[in-house]
Design a protein around this motif. Structure first.
Motif, PDB file in Angstrom:
ATOM      1  N   LEU A 112      -1.915   3.519   8.984  1.00 33.02           N
ATOM      2  CA  LEU A 112      -0.644   2.833   8.752  1.00 33.02           C
ATOM      3  C   LEU A 112       0.369   3.080   9.858  1.00 33.02           C
ATOM      4  N   THR A 162       3.412  -3.720   3.219  1.00 33.23           N
ATOM      5  CA  THR A 162       2.177  -3.988   2.492  1.00 33.23           C
ATOM      6  C   THR A 162       1.746  -5.440   2.657  1.00 33.23           C
ATOM      7  N   ASP A 163       0.433  -5.661   2.614  1.00 30.09           N
ATOM      8  CA  ASP A 163      -0.067  -7.033   2.505  1.00 30.09           C
ATOM      9  C   ASP A 163       0.205  -7.558   1.099  1.00 30.09           C
ATOM     10  N   CYS A 181      -0.830  -0.559  -3.562  1.00 36.62           N
ATOM     11  CA  CYS A 181      -0.535  -1.312  -2.334  1.00 36.62           C
ATOM     12  C   CYS A 181      -1.811  -1.579  -1.554  1.00 36.62           C
ATOM     13  N   THR A 182      -1.863  -2.737  -0.877  1.00 35.24           N
ATOM     14  CA  THR A 182      -3.020  -3.043  -0.041  1.00 35.24           C
ATOM     15  C   THR A 182      -2.589  -3.368   1.383  1.00 35.24           C
ATOM     16  N   TRP A 183      -3.517  -3.113   2.294  1.00 39.79           N
ATOM     17  CA  TRP A 183      -3.360  -3.463   3.704  1.00 39.79           C
ATOM     18  C   TRP A 183      -4.715  -3.886   4.249  1.00 39.79           C
ATOM     19  N   THR A 184      -4.691  -4.628   5.330  1.00 36.60           N
ATOM     20  CA  THR A 184      -5.904  -4.951   6.082  1.00 36.60           C
ATOM     21  C   THR A 184      -5.760  -4.369   7.478  1.00 36.60           C
ATOM     22  N   ARG A 185      -6.780  -3.680   7.918  1.00 31.27           N
ATOM     23  CA  ARG A 185      -6.821  -3.148   9.271  1.00 31.27           C
ATOM     24  C   ARG A 185      -8.170  -3.524   9.877  1.00 31.27           C
ATOM     25  N   LYS A 189     -10.348  -3.083   4.555  1.00 30.98           N
ATOM     26  CA  LYS A 189      -9.241  -3.175   3.612  1.00 30.98           C
ATOM     27  C   LYS A 189      -8.915  -1.793   3.058  1.00 30.98           C
TER      28      LYS A 189
END
Length: 245
Positions: A112, A162-163, A181-185, A189
């Motif tokens: 992050l 956050t996504d 919370c979600t994120w894409t990297r 995911k």
């Protein structure tokens, strides 16, 4: 088949902390293993900090589709070299599920690029509100979950934007928190989920268990890049496994 590795620092358990063993007699990693094993189509292994390579050798990481992470007191004991490897695997498609106090784990902070700092206090009553009920992670769970007593986490929560925000927690102390919370990297995911203090029984709540299971299934990416340096090289996991044989 989704190959899941559950990592736990296993510090309190190894040191015989009675309050933790009363809730997780076989360790938090085995409580989580029981949750994941309720799913169809999964293969689960556990890994702990005290094992060689922290239980996460190159071979284990190569054989992991989703990495579930629980840590609390020993964040700094995870080698930077391992953190880099985990980050690279996420970028190539491995799902990452840090739970509860793992908000402060080194792999999440690396992914992050923030401190992940927050405010906290012990033993508050928690309600968890679903603010994105159409999301796959929220499938089959109520709009409001009575979590019960858990460690309170509160805003401000220093995370990257956050996504998707799926769950928001309210505590009887008056505090609120972005709890799911979600994120894409890259191709990978990330799903951070807050409930699960080591001396509380959140992981025995059927709705919390369902969210973790949904999270694992959502994090699974059937396609992965073979190398970070070849952006157009993409294979399904089934093809990759055939190549490895």
């Amino acid at each position: 088949m989704i190959r899941v590795t559950i990592w736990n620092e296993n510090y309190d358990e190894r040191n015989g902390v009675k309050e933790v063993l009363a809730v997780h007699p076989d360790g938090i990693h085995n409580t989580l293993k029981e949750i994941i094993e309720e799913m169809d189509g999964v293969e689960v292994r556990t890994a702990t900090l005290d094992q060689p390579d922290c239980g996460l050798s190159d071979e284990v990481l190569e054989q992991t589709d989703v990495l579930v992470w629980w840590s609390h007191k020993q964040h700094d004991q995870v080698p930077d070299e391992l953190v880099q490897k985990i980050q690279e695997h996420v970028l190539k498609g491995m799902g990452f599920l840090p739970l509860h106090s793992s908000h402060y784990c080194k792999p999440l902070k690396a992914l992050l690029g923030t401190t992940c700092d927050l405010a906290w206090r012990d033993d508050c009553y928690e309600r968890l509100f679903c603010v994105k009920p159409g999301h796959p992670i929220a499938q089959g769970v109520p709009d409001c979950i009575e979590v019960g007593i858990d460690e309170m986490y509160s805003e401000p929560f220093d995370i990257a934007e956050t996504d998707e925000l799926i769950f928001v927690a309210w505590f009887d102390s008056g505090n609120v928190f972005r709890s799911g919370c979600t994120w894409t990297r890259g191709y990978g995911k990330i799903f951070y989920f807050q409930p699960g203090h080591e001396t509380n029984s959140s992981y025995h709540n059927p709705a919390i268990r369902r969210i973790i299971q949904n999270g694992v299934r959502w994090l699974y990416n059937p396609k992965q890049r073979t190398t970070l340096g070849s952006p157009h090289v993409e294979v399904t996991l089934e093809e990759q496994r055939k190549q490895e044989k």
